[in-house]
Design a protein around this motif. Sequence first.
Motif, short mmCIF file in Angstrom:
data_model
loop_
_atom_site.label_atom_id
_atom_site.label_comp_id
_atom_site.label_asym_id
_atom_site.label_seq_id
_atom_site.Cartn_x
_atom_site.Cartn_y
_atom_site.Cartn_z
N HIS A 94 41.92 28.76 -5.96
CA HIS A 94 42.43 30.02 -5.43
C HIS A 94 42.20 31.21 -6.37
N GLU A 95 42.47 32.41 -5.83
CA GLU A 95 42.43 33.64 -6.60
C GLU A 95 43.69 33.75 -7.45
N ASN A 96 43.97 34.95 -7.95
CA ASN A 96 45.10 35.12 -8.86
C ASN A 96 46.41 35.41 -8.13
N ARG A 97 46.49 34.96 -6.88
CA ARG A 97 47.74 35.05 -6.11
C ARG A 97 48.27 33.67 -5.76
N GLY A 98 47.73 32.64 -6.39
CA GLY A 98 48.18 31.29 -6.10
C GLY A 98 47.64 30.78 -4.78
N LEU A 99 48.27 29.72 -4.28
CA LEU A 99 47.80 29.06 -3.06
C LEU A 99 48.38 29.78 -1.84
N ASN A 100 47.78 30.92 -1.52
CA ASN A 100 48.22 31.69 -0.35
C ASN A 100 47.46 31.21 0.89
N PRO A 101 47.83 31.67 2.10
CA PRO A 101 47.25 31.11 3.33
C PRO A 101 45.73 31.22 3.45
N HIS A 102 45.11 32.17 2.77
CA HIS A 102 43.66 32.31 2.86
C HIS A 102 42.92 31.08 2.34
N ILE A 103 43.43 30.49 1.25
CA ILE A 103 42.70 29.39 0.62
C ILE A 103 42.74 28.10 1.45
N PRO A 104 43.88 27.69 2.03
CA PRO A 104 43.83 26.56 2.96
C PRO A 104 42.88 26.80 4.14
N ASP A 105 42.76 28.06 4.57
CA ASP A 105 41.80 28.36 5.63
C ASP A 105 40.37 28.10 5.15
N VAL A 106 40.04 28.52 3.93
CA VAL A 106 38.73 28.22 3.35
C VAL A 106 38.53 26.71 3.26
N ALA A 107 39.58 25.99 2.87
CA ALA A 107 39.49 24.53 2.80
C ALA A 107 39.17 23.94 4.17
N ARG A 109 37.57 25.40 6.57
CA ARG A 109 36.18 25.74 6.91
C ARG A 109 35.22 24.70 6.32
N LEU A 110 35.53 24.23 5.12
CA LEU A 110 34.71 23.16 4.53
C LEU A 110 34.96 21.83 5.22
N ALA A 111 36.20 21.58 5.62
CA ALA A 111 36.53 20.32 6.29
C ALA A 111 35.81 20.16 7.61
N VAL A 112 35.68 21.25 8.39
CA VAL A 112 34.97 21.13 9.66
C VAL A 112 33.47 20.98 9.45
N GLU A 113 33.00 21.23 8.22
CA GLU A 113 31.60 20.94 7.88
C GLU A 113 31.42 19.49 7.44
N GLY A 114 32.54 18.74 7.32
CA GLY A 114 32.46 17.32 7.05
C GLY A 114 32.95 16.88 5.69
N PHE A 115 33.39 17.80 4.85
CA PHE A 115 33.85 17.44 3.50
C PHE A 115 35.34 17.09 3.51
N ILE A 116 35.76 16.28 2.54
CA ILE A 116 37.19 16.12 2.26
C ILE A 116 37.52 17.15 1.19
N VAL A 117 38.59 17.92 1.42
CA VAL A 117 38.79 19.12 0.62
C VAL A 117 40.21 19.18 0.08
N LEU A 118 40.32 19.51 -1.20
CA LEU A 118 41.60 19.70 -1.86
C LEU A 118 41.70 21.14 -2.35
N ALA A 119 42.78 21.83 -1.98
CA ALA A 119 43.09 23.15 -2.52
C ALA A 119 44.36 23.03 -3.35
N PRO A 120 44.24 22.90 -4.67
CA PRO A 120 45.44 22.72 -5.49
C PRO A 120 46.18 24.03 -5.72
N ASP A 121 47.48 23.93 -5.89
CA ASP A 121 48.30 25.07 -6.27
C ASP A 121 48.41 25.05 -7.79
N LEU A 122 47.60 25.85 -8.46
CA LEU A 122 47.58 25.83 -9.92
C LEU A 122 48.79 26.52 -10.53
N LEU A 123 49.62 27.13 -9.69
CA LEU A 123 50.90 27.64 -10.17
C LEU A 123 51.97 26.55 -10.15
#
Length: 291
Positions: A94-107, A109-123
């Motif tokens: 994620h950006e410098n706002r933590g795990l906000n709703p935009h990043i799971p949406d990006v995840a 987008r990758l999942a529907v392309e066939g990947f298994i995707v993890l978006a960690p909350d680094l905060l």
Amino acid sequence: MDQRIINLYDKFIHGGMSRREFMDDLARLVGSAAAATALLPILQNDYAKAEVVPANDPRLNAETISYDSPKGKVSGYLVRAKGTTKRPAVVVIHENRGLNPHIPDVARRLAVEGFIVLAPDLLSVSGGTPANEDEAMALHQKTNREDMIVEAVAGVAFLKKHAESTGKVGTVGFCFGGGVVNRIATDSPDLDAGVAYYGAQPPADKVPNIKAPLVLHYAGLDENINKGIAAYEAALKANNKKYTIYMYEGAQHAFNNDTNAARYNKAAADLAWGRTLAFFRETLGVPPRVG
């Protein structure tokens, strides 16, 4: 939008000034405090737009998980297509706002392309991302960056061993997350591919440790981050690393973030995303199709 306004907001969100100082300077730029207040929502993210792939997409399984790191438990959003087929894996930083709703949406987008995707909350190391964006930015500024890098590296190791992973793991990150991708590349022996969007470059003495090929996306108007490109590229070349740099002329820092009206550049974002997907398919393997 006036580039001076963008530069001023960048200084604010990266911890270079207080909110009061920012609003005072913004008011001077736009003519009044009322005009500054009216402009603020345009500069901030609008998370109502963060559903390019809906959270309830019937093709996907999504869950909140936690994994172990040397800094303790890390919370994360894990998403992939339904079924138990093994897939290449991607960690989204994620950006410098933590795990906000935009990043799971990006995840997703990758999942529907066939990947298994993890978006960690680094905060997670500081208790987790607050819902309020200003609070999230403030917490990010107080959180030790090296601790967050350690959490991210552990996320790569987690996906490497996940039962539904092929063992091939890439990472993509944006803004702060792009800088973290560069550090995952220097610090993780498990990484197979890295994509950094307008990310801060790693120390030159760490570049020899890089093993994974990299794609580095930069915005033409991003003077702050772009100052470090020449030295980074020189270190990559000197150490015979595999990398590709793309420069998107006329684009702002954070041009991929489609929840931010002031920065989003659809042409640059679409081109960079297509290149990112092609790179992951080349380096991690072509994932199974999602129905």
